[in-house]
Scaffold this motif. Structure first.
Motif: not given
Length: 854
Positions: A94-103, A106-113
């Motif tokens: 869920i936080p992947l989209a807000p992180r991408y929009l705010a900062l 792209v958090d590779i580790q979070a996406e893999i996990f």
């Protein structure tokens, strides 16, 4: 503005810190969950019931089991995995989209996990479903079985074990088994066909396997680990030098009684304690038979890998393989890939006798499509098969039934007839209409709902379908007329039962003859179907009514402008498919079991099955039409190979595979393998075996009673270095593997030739010539006889040996097996008994020196 920006950045930092703490929290939960459940699963890798250290056991063994307790632990492990996967996917995804929009990061580790968490969720859900379905199936089968027979699972039965010379609990056949032997019996509650289905399913490579049927308490099923099946790896012998030791293992698989339960209706119909209607019993038997097939396959799926790969981590591998989504998805996807239809047909050809009804239905449809039958006709064929499947199931002869004439047999005949009819044959070109007529006739040729009532008076009517009743049923219901005159939607409606306007109709359960228009009853296609079905009556050449009706139909069709010779040819091909499918679609053991089921239907003695089947083969297998059909290029090669093997199995009266298997097994354990042919009594061979305990001896005799007595005598030998076979040596010896026997023994008394030696000369010559090719290097044929050296019989015997590749030894360098004090009762009193040793003449030795063992 700066102040607002700082507030936003602080909120971002707070969110990221919370996300980090959430990840740690999720990881901690997953770790704690796996650390709690995983040891329970791994505990089975080294079973706590491992009896290697038990000094009271005569055999050393390791045990592994299909346990419902461990199955439940695995289920909860995977549902925990699914729950944790959902939680982790949410926390990390869920936080992947807000992180991408705010900062804009792209958090590779979070996406893999997140990806692996989602895959873990899928794995957990699908694994939980599969393991739950497996456990529910086993419990349903046991409940259904015990509802029909409350004693199943608790029957007390003991089998004699010739190795330990003790009786063991449960049904446990050991050693080579003569399936045609009338003395080979099983308990009344056990179905021999279901037993061999499980045993054959467990076979892998050259592993030695015995299937042990035990009570529930011996597993145990109801307590502790709740075992459904247990596999023992037994070390039964050890040999070799100090440097290198060879161990011989055997795999004993224990299964409960209800997995191989005898479900014949006659066992339950007359039991007053049940107090239920016959129709109810039939429905329950049909449901049990269907689920027994699935339950036995579940056991095979769990236990066969333990035998094929007997490693300590195999249990964990079985659970992983059982639960892998990629395997489950692959099984569904492969059906739609290019070449899937070709693979399906090849698989059906190889497993025709054991394939499930629904899978065989699909294979029939695929072959029908290949033969050019249109989609509209295919839809009607599917509808007809669904109706027939329901009808056969309601009679108790649906999937899982051990009766010979069940729904599976009908499908087999339909399938083989499509495979057997070439596109061009005998100057005829067959089109899609011809294949359609053949298929419909195959599906309807045994349709006889009245057989359920007829079987209740066996004195007047043997079990199984009757062609006269089948034709009467078709003419009454008009199924074959409806098929050719209705649209696919009308045909579906023809099989629906309407109970109320407020309830949906029940599909494929009844017929509506009133829907057929009067003018449609005379269509030509229905007459062709009836003609083809009359041609399948058994035995056709003894059924005057069937022959008369078949000719009448052909005459009528010829008047209508059709080619009666072509229809006659199609009818003969359907007849051949009906007669031969049991033998082409099965291995010898499975075919034997199905033949004995047929003999039960006909109320014939089982011990006559070999001679009668051999005679039955001559009715159709020797016809020119059958020989031409199986030689055609389009005929599946697997059917051709199986026919040759099955024909050999019954025509010889004894399967050479059993004899060769015994020879190969004895070769690994003993120094030499010796065979006495034409064994008249077992006491002489027993004495020879006792005096030569390091060698193995096999006796082949025609007297079934003496062979049975010899088996009992040989069972007491220590070591067990002898066995006996019932059969004709003239048919068995040629099928022994070349260069696999060390010595042949033959007792040849002079008074045996009271009618003159010349009368048996050709028989002895043939036997000698075959034996010379079966002997290993330095092998011999030893003949115990009272022929006088100056007699004509002695001279003829020496001449036969010379022509067959032997030479008579005079200086006796070979070891003699017949002791000098042996005096058989069939020798002439006072005559001189001597041993003639024929060694192989190396200069005339033919064939390869290689053996099946080498």
């Amino acid at each position: 503005m700066v102040q607002i920006y700082n507030v936003v950045e602080c909120n971002k930092l707070s969110i990221l810190m919370n996300i980090g703490n959430g990840r740690a929290f999720v990881l901690k939960i997953i770790h704690s969950s796996f650390s709690e459940f995983l040891p329970e699963i791994i505990r089975q890798v080294k079973d706590p019931y491992d009896c290697d250290s038990d000094p009271n056991r005569p055999l050393r063994f390791n045990t592994y089991s299909f346990s419902l307790t461990y199955n439940d632990l695995a289920r909860w492990l995977f549902i925990t995995l699914a729950f944790m996967g959902i939680l982790a996917t949410g926390w990390f995804g869920i936080p992947l989209a807000p992180r991408y929009l705010a900062l804009h990061q792209v958090d590779i580790q979070a996406e893999i996990f997140t990806l692996f968490s989602a895959l873990g969720t899928i794995w957990g859900v699908m694994a939980y479903r599969e393991l739950t379905r497996s456990a529910d199936l086993i419990m349903d089968v046991r409940i259904l079985a015990r509802n029909l027979d409350p004693q199943i699972g608790t029957y007390d039965y003991r089998s004699y074990n010739p190795e330990t010379k003790e009786y063991e609990n449960g049904y446990l056949p050991l050693g080579p088994i003569d399936f045609w032997d009338k003395e080979t019996q099983v308990p009344a509650w056990l179905d021999k066909g279901k037993y061999w289905h499980v045993l054959l399913g467990l076979q892998t490579g050259a592993k030695e396997i015995i299937l042990h049927v035990v009570q529930d308490s011996d597993l145990p099923f109801a307590v502790d680990r709740r075992n459904v099946a247990v596999t023992y790896k037994e070390m039964i012998s050890q040999y070799g030098s100090q440097r290198k030791t060879h161990k011989r293992y055997r795999y004993r698989v224990k299964i409960p009684q209800w997995i191989v339960m005898n479900t014949e209706r006659v066992r339950f119909i007359n039991q007053r304690a049940l107090q239920v209607e016959d129709a109810s019993i039939t429905t329950r038997i049909a449901e049990l038979n269907r689920k027994l097939v699935l339950a036995s396959e579940e056991i095979i799926e769990r236990e066969r890998p333990r035998i094929k790969y007997p490693g300590k981590l195999m249990t964990l591998g079985i659970y992983v393989n059982k639960s892998l989504p990629i395997r489950l998805i692959y099984n569904e996807t492969i059906r739609h890939l290019p070449g899937a239809k070709k693979r399906t047909i090849a698989y059906t050809n190889e497993n025709l006798a054991n394939i499930k009804d629904n899978e065989l239905n699909s294979a029939i449809i695929q072959v029908a499509e290949q033969r050019g039958i249109s989609d509209d006709k295919i839809a009607r064929i599917r509808t007809l098969m669904r109706f027939l499947q329901n009808s056969y199931t309601s009679q108790g002869i649906g999937e899982g039934s051990s009766e010979y004439h069940n729904f599976h047999h009908t499908l087999e005949v339909s399938y083989l007839s499509l495979q057997m009819l070439p596109r061009e044959f005998h100057n005829y070109r067959f089109n899609s209409v011809d294949y359609e007529l053949l298929l419909i006739a195959g599906l309807l040729h045994d349709y006889d709902p009245a057989q359920l009532e007829a079987s209740r008076s066996p004195a007047a009517n043997p079990k199984g379908p009757n062609v006269v009743r089948t034709i009467n049923e078709l003419q009454k219901t008009g199924i074959h007329v409806a098929y050719f005159t209705m649209t696919k939607y009308e045909f579906e409606n023809y099989f629906r039962e309407y109970k109320s306007a407020l309830l949906p109709p029940i599909e494929f359960i009844t017929t509506h003859p009133e829907y057929i228009k009067p003018e449609d009853n005379g269509i030509i296609e229905s007459r062709i179907i009836e003609a083809l079905i009359w041609r399948t009556d058994f035995p056709y050449f003894k059924q005057e009514i069937a022959q008369k009706k078949f000719v009448e139909h052909l005459t009528y069709l010829e008047k209508m402008g059709l080619d009666s010779s072509k229809i006659k040819l199609i009818g003969e091909i359907l007849w051949l498919a009906d007669l031969s499918v049991t033998y082409m679609g099965s291995d010898p053991i499975r075919a034997w079991d199905r033949v004995t089921n047929l003999y039960e239907e006909l109320y014939l003695p089982k011990f006559e099955a070999v001679s009668r089947t051999d005679e039955f083969f001559s009715d159709f297998a020797e016809t020119d039409l059958f020989k031409e059909l199986i030689r055609t290029r389009q005929f599946p090669d697997i059917f051709r190979q199986r026919w040759n093997l099955i024909h050999q199995f019954f025509h010889e009266g004894n399967p050479s595979t059993q004899l060769n298997r015994t020879i190969n097994r004895a070769r690994r354990l003993y120094l030499k393998v010796n065979i006495e042919i034409e064994m008249r009594r077992g006491d002489m061979l027993e004495e020879i075996a006792v005096n030569n305990w390091a060698e193995y001896f096999i006796g082949i005799g025609k007297d079934q009673t003496e062979v049975s007595k010899a088996k009992l005598r040989f069972a007491d030998l220590d070591p067990p270095n002898a066995s006996s076979f019932w059969g004709d040596t003239r048919k068995l010896v040629p099928n022994i593997a070349n260069r696999s026997v060390d010595n042949f023994l033959l007792v040849l008394p002079e008074k045996h030739f009271s009618g003159g030696f010349n009368n048996c000369k050709s028989e002895i010559t043939s036997l000698f010539s075959h034996m010379s090719s079966k002997l290993r290097k330095r092998g011999s044929l030893q003949v115990l006889t009272d022929f006088d050296e100056s007699s004509k019989c002695f001279t003829e015997l020496e001449l036969i040996g010379t022509k067959s590749g032997f030479h008579l030894e005079s200086d006796r360098p070979q070891k003699e097996y017949f002791s000098k004090n042996i005096r058989e009762s069939y020798f002439i009193h006072g005559s001189k008994v001597q041993t003639l040793i024929f060694n192989i003449d190396e200069s005339k030795k033919e064939g390869s020196n290689s053996t099946a063992v080498d």
